[in-house]
Scaffold this motif. Structure first.
Motif, mmCIF file in Angstrom:
data_model
loop_
_atom_site.group_PDB
_atom_site.id
_atom_site.type_symbol
_atom_site.label_atom_id
_atom_site.label_comp_id
_atom_site.label_asym_id
_atom_site.label_seq_id
_atom_site.Cartn_x
_atom_site.Cartn_y
_atom_site.Cartn_z
ATOM 1 N N LYS A 195 -16.205 -7.143 2.405
ATOM 2 C CA LYS A 195 -14.778 -6.570 2.121
ATOM 3 C C LYS A 195 -14.665 -5.839 0.825
ATOM 4 O O LYS A 195 -15.359 -5.735 0.023
ATOM 5 C CB LYS A 195 -13.979 -7.815 1.899
ATOM 6 C CG LYS A 195 -13.832 -8.780 3.075
ATOM 7 C CD LYS A 195 -12.917 -10.047 2.960
ATOM 8 C CE LYS A 195 -12.795 -11.074 3.947
ATOM 9 N NZ LYS A 195 -12.170 -12.186 3.931
ATOM 10 N N ASN A 196 -13.668 -4.837 0.797
ATOM 11 C CA ASN A 196 -13.328 -3.944 -0.099
ATOM 12 C C ASN A 196 -12.528 -4.623 -1.171
ATOM 13 O O ASN A 196 -12.146 -6.060 -1.056
ATOM 14 C CB ASN A 196 -12.727 -2.694 0.328
ATOM 15 C CG ASN A 196 -11.454 -2.847 0.811
ATOM 16 O OD1 ASN A 196 -10.754 -3.804 0.523
ATOM 17 N ND2 ASN A 196 -10.946 -1.889 1.453
ATOM 18 N N TYR B 3 -14.509 -4.201 5.964
ATOM 19 C CA TYR B 3 -15.017 -2.600 6.192
ATOM 20 C C TYR B 3 -16.442 -2.739 7.022
ATOM 21 O O TYR B 3 -16.962 -1.705 7.258
ATOM 22 C CB TYR B 3 -15.124 -1.803 5.094
ATOM 23 C CG TYR B 3 -16.354 -2.309 3.831
ATOM 24 C CD1 TYR B 3 -17.461 -1.696 3.985
ATOM 25 C CD2 TYR B 3 -15.449 -3.180 2.765
ATOM 26 C CE1 TYR B 3 -18.350 -2.016 2.875
ATOM 27 C CE2 TYR B 3 -16.778 -3.549 1.932
ATOM 28 C CZ TYR B 3 -17.935 -2.927 2.020
ATOM 29 O OH TYR B 3 -19.045 -3.335 1.120
ATOM 30 N N GLY B 4 -17.301 -3.891 7.028
ATOM 31 C CA GLY B 4 -18.335 -3.843 7.472
ATOM 32 C C GLY B 4 -18.903 -5.424 7.884
ATOM 33 O O GLY B 4 -18.432 -6.273 7.187
ATOM 34 N N ARG C 30 -10.035 -5.949 2.286
ATOM 35 C CA ARG C 30 -9.996 -5.280 3.785
ATOM 36 C C ARG C 30 -11.432 -5.445 4.182
ATOM 37 O O ARG C 30 -12.459 -5.050 3.493
ATOM 38 C CB ARG C 30 -9.514 -4.031 3.705
ATOM 39 C CG ARG C 30 -9.326 -3.345 5.268
ATOM 40 C CD ARG C 30 -8.710 -2.015 5.054
ATOM 41 N NE ARG C 30 -8.732 -1.367 6.485
ATOM 42 C CZ ARG C 30 -8.070 -0.289 6.856
ATOM 43 N NH1 ARG C 30 -7.682 0.366 5.666
ATOM 44 N NH2 ARG C 30 -8.440 0.255 7.991
ATOM 45 N N THR D 84 -14.613 -2.248 13.315
ATOM 46 C CA THR D 84 -13.561 -2.204 13.850
ATOM 47 C C THR D 84 -13.430 -2.598 15.349
ATOM 48 O O THR D 84 -12.383 -2.896 15.788
ATOM 49 C CB THR D 84 -13.056 -0.594 13.955
ATOM 50 O OG1 THR D 84 -13.155 -0.031 12.596
ATOM 51 C CG2 THR D 84 -11.823 -0.256 14.512
#
Length: 411
Positions: free
Chosen positions: A306-307, A313-314, A311, A338
């Protein structure tokens, strides 16, 4: 027992390496073969001069330094007396029994080991050949000593470590930090197949260790440096970082980069089994936590990246059974963060009983591109490509072309 032999051109450099360890309490001189005094009564100059005196008798030979190490299994707690006996026997068997040599016991790594320093120039100035010494002399000597002293065989050391489960997560303050980091880093580097530093760190995190290049603007980062941190249970850096070059086997960034390339090929056969497990778990999972729990049954660990805003992201998947690490996007497009989020949304709608949602199939990039082009042009390009052409229109078009061709022939 694992024996490693290194040759060099600097006796003082090799001696300094060991003496610096002695000065900080990380090593001890336990034997001084063919020296006039006991180990504890020798000065630095006396240790050095005994070897440089012999080396000077053959000025043509530039490679006059022999620095070797004997490494023992983690389960072997050998006494100082036993280590001296092993060193004496080994040096005799490889042809250095009549040479003066210094034996240092080191305490800076997770396993018991000794370093031996000598020269390959004998009393009459003759050079002792080092050509193929590992295969011709060291290997037979090692095997004989393993048998003589009842040591764990070199071929069985890694297997023995895994069976006894001696690699455990680091708990800062309860053990020697450098020794624990050394054991963990070398174990992970040798057994897992990863292709980047983040993938390497994904496995290390489970043992409360982190490999760190430092901030991008630092000299260490720009020069390819690497250090290892101990982590708390919350993943916070703790204590003082340790340089990679100071650890046993030197797991530096340069060495890891070579391993990244090799692992890229070694991990390919294991992509299929992970995808199969993922497909099975994804078909009935509604969110990341459910997916994580279901993958545990196949010994696969899911790490969610997470960022700062929280969120996702990977995603990283660690197959502990086959010892491989994959980022979701490296498997296939359908396993990226995603794509999996889209899969969850589909499963949630399906579980709520929505009609006409069909069967989930990830949209490929080609289909997306065609649909976008179709929308901008005002017609269904994808439909035209996939649907059969009207046969009557095709026949009329063919007849018109045929008539035009006959007219040209008449002219």
């Amino acid at each position: 027992m694992v024996a490693k032999i290194e040759s060099g051109k600097s006796l003082i450099g090799a001696l300094n390496y060991n003496e610096r360890k002695v000065n900080v309490g990380k090593a001890k001189l336990i034997m001084a073969q063919l020296y006039p005094k006991e180990p504890g009564h020798l000065s630095f100059d006396e240790k050095l001069f005994r070897l440089t005196d012999l080396a000077a008798r053959n000025f043509r030979t530039k490679t006059n330094t022999v620095h070797l190490s004997l490494n023992f299994d983690l389960s072997e707690n050998l006494s100082q007396e036993k280590l001296c006996q092993i060193a004496d026997s080994y040096m005799e068997k490889i042809g250095f029994g009549q040479q003066p040599f210094l034996v240092y016991q080191h305490f800076d790594s997770g396993h018991n080991h000794i370093h031996i320093l000598t020269t390959n120039i004998d009393a009459d100035g003759t050079r002792i050949s080092l050509h193929n010494i590992g295969k011709l002399k060291s290997e037979p000597a090692r095997k004989a000593i393993e048998q003589e002293f009842g040591l764990v065989k070199a071929e069985e050391q890694i297997k023995a470590i895994q069976i006894k489960q001696q690699i455990k997560p680091l708990v800062y303050g309860t053990t020697d930090t450098k020794r624990a980091i050394t054991n963990i880093v070398n174990h992970i580097a040798q057994t897992y197949k990863f292709t980047s530093l983040p993938e390497f760190n994904a496995v290390l995190a489970g043992y409360n260790v982190m490999a760190d290049r430092g901030p991008k603007e630092t000299v260490m980062f720009n020069q390819g440096g690497l250090r290892y941190w101990a982590l708390s249970e919350d993943g916070v850096k703790t204590g003082v970082p340790i340089k990679a070059s100071s650890l046993y086997k030197k797991p530096t960034l340069k060495l890891l980069n070579e391993r990244f390339k090799l692992n890229g090929f070694l991990r390919k056969p294991f992509k299929g089994p992970i995808c199969k497990s993922l497909d099975k778990a994804l078909s009935i999972s509604l969110n990341h936590q459910e997916l994580k729990q279901r993958l545990i049954g196949d010994n696969i660990e899911l790490l969610i990246r997470k960022n700062a805003e929280g969120r996702i992201y990977g995603l990283t998947f660690i197959d502990h059974q086959n010892k491989v690490v994959f980022n979701g996007s490296d498997l296939e497009k359908g396993y990226s963060a995603t794509a999996i989020e889209t899969r969850f949304e589909f499963n949630q709608r399906s579980s709520q009983g929505e009609d006409n949602i069909g069967v989930f199939r990830p949209t490929t990039s080609v289909e997306q591109a065609i649909k976008q082009e179709s929308a901008s042009a005002g017609f269904d390009l994808l439909g035209d490509l996939l649907n059969p052409v009207d046969q009557s229109n095709s026949q009329n078009l063919f007849e018109k072309k045929k008539k035009k061709k006959r007219k040209k022939l008449k002219l």
